[in-house]
Design a protein around this motif. Structure first.
Motif, PDB file in Angstrom:
ATOM      1  N   UNK A   6      50.921  12.151 -74.625  1.00 29.85           N
ATOM      2  CA  UNK A   6      50.258  11.400 -73.564  1.00 29.85           C
ATOM      3  C   UNK A   6      50.230   9.906 -73.874  1.00 29.85           C
ATOM      4  N   UNK A   7      49.972   9.566 -75.128  1.00 31.87           N
ATOM      5  CA  UNK A   7      49.947   8.151 -75.523  1.00 31.87           C
ATOM      6  C   UNK A   7      51.328   7.535 -75.311  1.00 31.87           C
ATOM      7  N   UNK A   8      52.355   8.226 -75.785  1.00 29.40           N
ATOM      8  CA  UNK A   8      53.718   7.702 -75.651  1.00 29.40           C
ATOM      9  C   UNK A   8      54.086   7.525 -74.175  1.00 29.40           C
ATOM     10  N   UNK A   9      53.733   8.502 -73.355  1.00 29.62           N
ATOM     11  CA  UNK A   9      54.075   8.443 -71.931  1.00 29.62           C
ATOM     12  C   UNK A   9      53.386   7.263 -71.239  1.00 29.62           C
ATOM     13  N   UNK A  10      52.100   7.080 -71.513  1.00 27.81           N
ATOM     14  CA  UNK A  10      51.369   5.985 -70.872  1.00 27.81           C
ATOM     15  C   UNK A  10      51.856   4.624 -71.360  1.00 27.81           C
ATOM     16  N   UNK A  11      52.134   4.522 -72.655  1.00 27.11           N
ATOM     17  CA  UNK A  11      52.603   3.247 -73.207  1.00 27.11           C
ATOM     18  C   UNK A  11      53.920   2.830 -72.569  1.00 27.11           C
ATOM     19  N   UNK A  12      54.832   3.774 -72.447  1.00 22.15           N
ATOM     20  CA  UNK A  12      56.125   3.464 -71.841  1.00 22.15           C
ATOM     21  C   UNK A  12      55.984   3.160 -70.350  1.00 22.15           C
ATOM     22  N   UNK A  13      55.143   3.926 -69.634  1.00 24.72           N
ATOM     23  CA  UNK A  13      54.973   3.720 -68.195  1.00 24.72           C
ATOM     24  C   UNK A  13      54.345   2.366 -67.890  1.00 24.72           C
ATOM     25  N   UNK A  14      53.330   1.981 -68.650  1.00 29.59           N
ATOM     26  CA  UNK A  14      52.685   0.682 -68.445  1.00 29.59           C
ATOM     27  C   UNK A  14      53.683  -0.458 -68.633  1.00 29.59           C
ATOM     28  N   UNK A  60      47.837  -9.267 -68.387  1.00 28.44           N
ATOM     29  CA  UNK A  60      46.891  -8.150 -68.508  1.00 28.44           C
ATOM     30  C   UNK A  60      47.218  -7.373 -69.772  1.00 28.44           C
ATOM     31  N   UNK A  61      46.201  -6.714 -70.292  1.00 29.10           N
ATOM     32  CA  UNK A  61      46.432  -5.896 -71.476  1.00 29.10           C
ATOM     33  C   UNK A  61      45.661  -4.591 -71.350  1.00 29.10           C
ATOM     34  N   UNK A  62      46.121  -3.582 -72.079  1.00 28.41           N
ATOM     35  CA  UNK A  62      45.446  -2.281 -72.131  1.00 28.41           C
ATOM     36  C   UNK A  62      45.133  -1.971 -73.583  1.00 28.41           C
ATOM     37  N   UNK A  63      44.116  -1.139 -73.777  1.00 27.01           N
ATOM     38  CA  UNK A  63      43.739  -0.679 -75.110  1.00 27.01           C
ATOM     39  C   UNK A  63      43.927   0.836 -75.137  1.00 27.01           C
ATOM     40  N   UNK A  64      44.827   1.304 -75.995  1.00 21.55           N
ATOM     41  CA  UNK A  64      45.124   2.730 -76.107  1.00 21.55           C
ATOM     42  C   UNK A  64      44.565   3.235 -77.432  1.00 21.55           C
ATOM     43  N   UNK A  65      43.661   4.219 -77.353  1.00 19.78           N
ATOM     44  CA  UNK A  65      42.938   4.674 -78.542  1.00 19.78           C
ATOM     45  C   UNK A  65      43.235   6.144 -78.821  1.00 19.78           C
ATOM     46  N   UNK A  66      43.830   6.411 -79.963  1.00 22.15           N
ATOM     47  CA  UNK A  66      43.976   7.781 -80.457  1.00 22.15           C
ATOM     48  C   UNK A  66      42.652   8.137 -81.126  1.00 22.15           C
ATOM     49  N   UNK A  67      41.783   8.841 -80.401  1.00 28.19           N
ATOM     50  CA  UNK A  67      40.427   9.110 -80.872  1.00 28.19           C
ATOM     51  C   UNK A  67      40.436   9.959 -82.144  1.00 28.19           C
ATOM     52  N   UNK A  68      41.369  10.904 -82.226  1.00 24.79           N
ATOM     53  CA  UNK A  68      41.451  11.734 -83.421  1.00 24.79           C
ATOM     54  C   UNK A  68      41.676  10.896 -84.670  1.00 24.79           C
ATOM     55  N   UNK A  87      50.111   7.390 -86.277  1.00 21.77           N
ATOM     56  CA  UNK A  87      51.211   8.343 -86.405  1.00 21.77           C
ATOM     57  C   UNK A  87      52.567   7.679 -86.177  1.00 21.77           C
ATOM     58  N   UNK A  88      53.535   8.048 -86.987  1.00 26.61           N
ATOM     59  CA  UNK A  88      54.895   7.510 -86.846  1.00 26.61           C
ATOM     60  C   UNK A  88      55.531   7.940 -85.530  1.00 26.61           C
ATOM     61  N   UNK A  89      55.015   9.011 -84.913  1.00 24.78           N
ATOM     62  CA  UNK A  89      55.549   9.462 -83.625  1.00 24.78           C
ATOM     63  C   UNK A  89      55.409   8.396 -82.543  1.00 24.78           C
ATOM     64  N   UNK A  90      54.549   7.390 -82.763  1.00 24.19           N
ATOM     65  CA  UNK A  90      54.353   6.333 -81.777  1.00 24.19           C
ATOM     66  C   UNK A  90      55.500   5.323 -81.775  1.00 24.19           C
ATOM     67  N   UNK A  91      56.315   5.305 -82.828  1.00 33.12           N
ATOM     68  CA  UNK A  91      57.327   4.266 -82.999  1.00 33.12           C
ATOM     69  C   UNK A  91      58.306   4.191 -81.817  1.00 33.12           C
ATOM     70  N   UNK A  92      58.912   5.304 -81.340  1.00 31.48           N
ATOM     71  CA  UNK A  92      59.850   5.193 -80.222  1.00 31.48           C
ATOM     72  C   UNK A  92      59.208   4.587 -78.973  1.00 31.48           C
ATOM     73  N   UNK A  93      57.954   4.933 -78.698  1.00 27.36           N
ATOM     74  CA  UNK A  93      57.269   4.386 -77.525  1.00 27.36           C
ATOM     75  C   UNK A  93      56.990   2.897 -77.707  1.00 27.36           C
ATOM     76  N   UNK A 119      42.519  -1.609 -68.609  1.00 26.88           N
ATOM     77  CA  UNK A 119      41.563  -0.525 -68.884  1.00 26.88           C
ATOM     78  C   UNK A 119      41.738  -0.056 -70.325  1.00 26.88           C
ATOM     79  N   UNK A 120      40.775   0.740 -70.769  1.00 23.65           N
ATOM     80  CA  UNK A 120      40.854   1.414 -72.064  1.00 23.65           C
ATOM     81  C   UNK A 120      41.297   2.854 -71.808  1.00 23.65           C
ATOM     82  N   UNK A 121      42.328   3.290 -72.513  1.00 20.39           N
ATOM     83  CA  UNK A 121      42.780   4.684 -72.442  1.00 20.39           C
ATOM     84  C   UNK A 121      42.250   5.388 -73.693  1.00 20.39           C
TER      85      UNK A 121
END
Length: 313
Positions: A110-118, A14-22, A133-139, A66-68
């Motif tokens: 929120x993106x980091x939290x969902x990515x890690x939880x999934x 399964x796969x998810x699509x995570x979209x930073x709309x901004x 954003x570079x902030x996504x790197x740790x997740x 799902x798409x987030x």
């Protein structure tokens, strides 16, 4: 005694699509329209999401979880567009806060939290991440330790790059969404169209032949109220129509054609929904009610591919 079969059964991918709309909107608005602010353009978000889902299905193995959809709103109160998106199948809207300066707060977290939880719960084997954003790197690194593959999608930049270099490095695959792919879903807002450009007749003018409304005579001592702008009211009318098409179904909306008159109950609902979006009453502005209906019918006619002035009969 039979020996139990301890062979692990394969788990369906399964796969998810995570979209930073901004990020997606800002980058696409810049490369397609040269826009710097979100208010300068409009997005057919429902159609864009369908295109992204199809794009992922053609490239990522397995089934879509799902798409987030990560966006922001003032005090986290969703707009009409965000309410419409939230009702789409297989789409989860996550809202951060939009402050007075128009800055998003809490979205990256929120993106980091969902990515890690999934990843931690083995809900997905692959994740498409549309972000910059570079902030996504740790997740991303945390998800990869749980065996999840990260597919980073970015928007074609007008020049240089619009994604952090480290984020690109750490992702398993990287793909660029071209301006050509995104262009059908972005259009310039009516609020920024040059005033000299000729405007086509509105649906209400074509179908009903309405005459211009006489300006009210100002009485001595009367304070003139400043009403809402026509482009803004028409835009809200279109948003409400789009939501109704998705929630009530095309067959029910088709019953309203060819227009332009709406049943009293529907017309009242349209007014109430529009006032919620605008945040104030339209009752003192009868001309705004006309603009609202114009916007509503413009969206309905596009949905059913009707030219202005063409009846379905």
């Amino acid at each position: 005694m039979a020996i139990p079969d301890l062979t692990p059964h394969p788990v369906a991918a399964k796969y998810a699509v995570l979209v930073d709309v901004g990020y997606l909107y800002a980058a696409a608005g810049e490369v397609i329209l040269g826009a710097k602010e979100r208010k300068e353009y409009r997005v057919a978000a429902d159609e864009l999401i369908q295109a992204l889902k199809k794009h992922a299905m053609e490239r990522i193995p397995g089934e879509l979880l799902r798409v987030y959809w990560y966006d922001a709103a003032r005090d986290r109160v969703p707009t009409v567009d965000q309410r419409v998106i939230a009702q789409l199948p297989w789409v989860k809207v996550r809202l951060g806060n939009l402050n007075a300066r128009g800055q998003q707060k809490g979205v990256d977290a929120q993106i980091r939290s969902d990515l890690e939880a999934l990843a931690r719960h083995h809900a997905v084997s692959d994740t498409v991440l549309i972000a910059g954003d570079e902030d996504m790197v740790p997740a991303v690194e945390a998800a990869q330790t749980f065996g999840v593959r990260i597919h980073l999608w970015g928007v074609e930049p007008p020049y240089g790059t619009n994604q952090a270099e480290r984020l690109v490095w750490e992702s398993d695959t990287v793909e660029e969404l071209t301006a050509e792919f995104l262009r059908p879903y972005f259009s310039r807002s009516a609020q920024v169209v040059p005033a000299a450009a000729p405007s086509p007749p509105s649906p209400a003018q074509v179908f009903a032949g309405r005459t211009a409304m006489a300006k009210p005579v100002k009485q001595p001592g009367q304070v003139t109220k400043l009403g809402p702008s026509r482009p803004r009211v028409e835009e809200v009318g279109e948003h409400v129509a789009q939501k109704w098409i998705l929630t009530r179904g095309r067959d029910n909306i088709r019953d309203l054609l060819p227009g332009p008159l709406l049943p009293t109950v529907i017309d009242t609902e349209l007014l109430i929904e529009a006032e919620k979006e605008l945040g104030h009453s339209l009752r003192p502005y009868p001309e705004a009610r006309v603009w609202l209906r114009d916007g509503f019918w413009a969206r309905v006619y596009r949905e059913f591919d009707l030219g202005v002035g063409i009846s379905t009969k």
